[in-house]
Design a protein around this motif. Sequence first.
Motif, PDB file in Angstrom:
ATOM      1  N   ASP A   1      -9.925   3.269  -7.863  1.00 39.29           N
ATOM      2  CA  ASP A   1     -10.353   2.256  -8.828  1.00 39.29           C
ATOM      3  C   ASP A   1     -10.872   1.006  -8.120  1.00 39.29           C
ATOM      4  OD1 ASP A   1      -9.483   4.055 -10.681  1.00 39.29           O
ATOM      5  OD2 ASP A   1      -7.915   2.782 -11.543  1.00 39.29           O
TER       6      ASP A   1
ATOM      7  N   GLU B   1       0.869  -1.176   0.000  1.00 37.68           N
ATOM      8  CA  GLU B   1       0.000   0.000   0.000  1.00 37.68           C
ATOM      9  C   GLU B   1       0.901   1.219   0.000  1.00 37.68           C
ATOM     10  OE1 GLU B   1      -3.305   2.445   2.637  1.00 37.68           O
ATOM     11  OE2 GLU B   1      -2.402   0.622   3.453  1.00 37.68           O
TER      12      GLU B   1
ATOM     13  N   ASN C   1      -3.730   7.329  -2.041  1.00 38.56           N
ATOM     14  CA  ASN C   1      -3.392   5.925  -1.835  1.00 38.56           C
ATOM     15  C   ASN C   1      -3.500   5.091  -3.110  1.00 38.56           C
ATOM     16  OD1 ASN C   1      -3.004   4.775   1.153  1.00 38.56           O
ATOM     17  ND2 ASN C   1      -4.202   6.663   1.226  1.00 38.56           N
ATOM     18  N   SER C   2      -2.558   4.179  -3.264  1.00 40.21           N
ATOM     19  CA  SER C   2      -2.590   3.219  -4.360  1.00 40.21           C
ATOM     20  C   SER C   2      -2.075   1.877  -3.845  1.00 40.21           C
ATOM     21  CB  SER C   2      -1.744   3.695  -5.540  1.00 40.21           C
ATOM     22  OG  SER C   2      -0.392   3.867  -5.134  1.00 40.21           O
TER      23      SER C   2
ATOM     24  N   VAL D   1       0.207  -0.968 -10.658  1.00 44.01           N
ATOM     25  CA  VAL D   1      -0.360  -0.103  -9.629  1.00 44.01           C
ATOM     26  C   VAL D   1      -1.850   0.080  -9.876  1.00 44.01           C
ATOM     27  CG1 VAL D   1      -0.324   2.209  -8.620  1.00 44.01           C
ATOM     28  CG2 VAL D   1       1.817   1.125  -9.316  1.00 44.01           C
ATOM     29  N   THR D   2      -2.632  -0.031  -8.818  1.00 43.03           N
ATOM     30  CA  THR D   2      -4.074   0.191  -8.888  1.00 43.03           C
ATOM     31  C   THR D   2      -4.444   1.308  -7.915  1.00 43.03           C
ATOM     32  OG1 THR D   2      -4.462  -2.156  -9.357  1.00 43.03           O
ATOM     33  CG2 THR D   2      -6.356  -0.835  -8.659  1.00 43.03           C
ATOM     34  N   PRO D   3      -4.907   2.461  -8.407  1.00 37.59           N
ATOM     35  CA  PRO D   3      -5.360   3.505  -7.487  1.00 37.59           C
ATOM     36  C   PRO D   3      -6.474   2.982  -6.584  1.00 37.59           C
ATOM     37  CG  PRO D   3      -5.149   4.368  -9.718  1.00 37.59           C
ATOM     38  CD  PRO D   3      -5.022   2.867  -9.815  1.00 37.59           C
TER      39      PRO D   3
END
Length: 299
Positions: free
Chosen positions: A268, A211, A291-292, A263-265
Amino acid sequence: MRSDGDSWDITTSVGSTALFVATARALEAAKPDPAAVDPYAELFCRAAGGDWAAVLDGNLPDHELLSSDFGQHFVNFQGARTRYFDDYFSGVVEAGVRQVVILAAGLDSRAFRLSWPDATTIFELDQPQVLGFKSYVLSQRGIRPTTERREVAVDLREDWPQALRDAGFDPTRPSAWIAEGLLIYLPAVAQEQLFAGIDSLAASGSHVAVEDGAPMSQDAYEAAVAAEVEAGDDTRNFHRLVYNEQHAPADQWFGARGWSAEVTPLADCLGRLGRPVPAPDTGAGQMILRNSLMWAVKR
């Protein structure tokens, strides 16, 4: 404020943030359509007592975790984050990894609530009193891990790689690492040391999930700390516990060393689960936007 070499148990300083998160996970699990279910989060809150149990019973309606402007979004945040990392572990197990390292394990209960293949070993690293609280609460109820679990009582600002090897970790075999809700509690130099330690111990085919979060602006951070000091409530001191520093975005750091990162925000993750994303001009919105979640594989 934090200091070099400070320590804590489950109800003080950084340790208390694990109970804050556990309370959010318990509230998420109680929803009709939870993103993730941690059946042990409520046990930890009730064992700690005080506000943590009162929130779950609805006896503190003004508590920030029950507020519409922050609490609703923070609980959604924890549900989405928990789901992401649960899915991560499903993926690494499918890839054949049988060594798992949970950094700053806190009240993470995945060693007890997830199904693990035979010959999987989970190493949990954290302060000794934090690990002791979790083990005591679960053992008193006869709850046992679903695979081999080894506690490594160590401060992550110390020589944790040696402590991990001493506990039986094999750096020649692929491993899976998780740093969930951790980096903000480390100064930038310790973040770099953490990443370097992972990279040095991870064999080819290893995975890491992190994270990650961009720091607040210095003005916003100082204003948040000042507001907490003025309020005079030591149980609501989040900003005084974080360092608000970032050595480097995790995907860039690992990517430069041969890891393939995705990477995933966090926004999302919330959208995929049908959860609302707060407006960017709100405190909760800024928290989500900073945060991602990253998943990387060492090639």
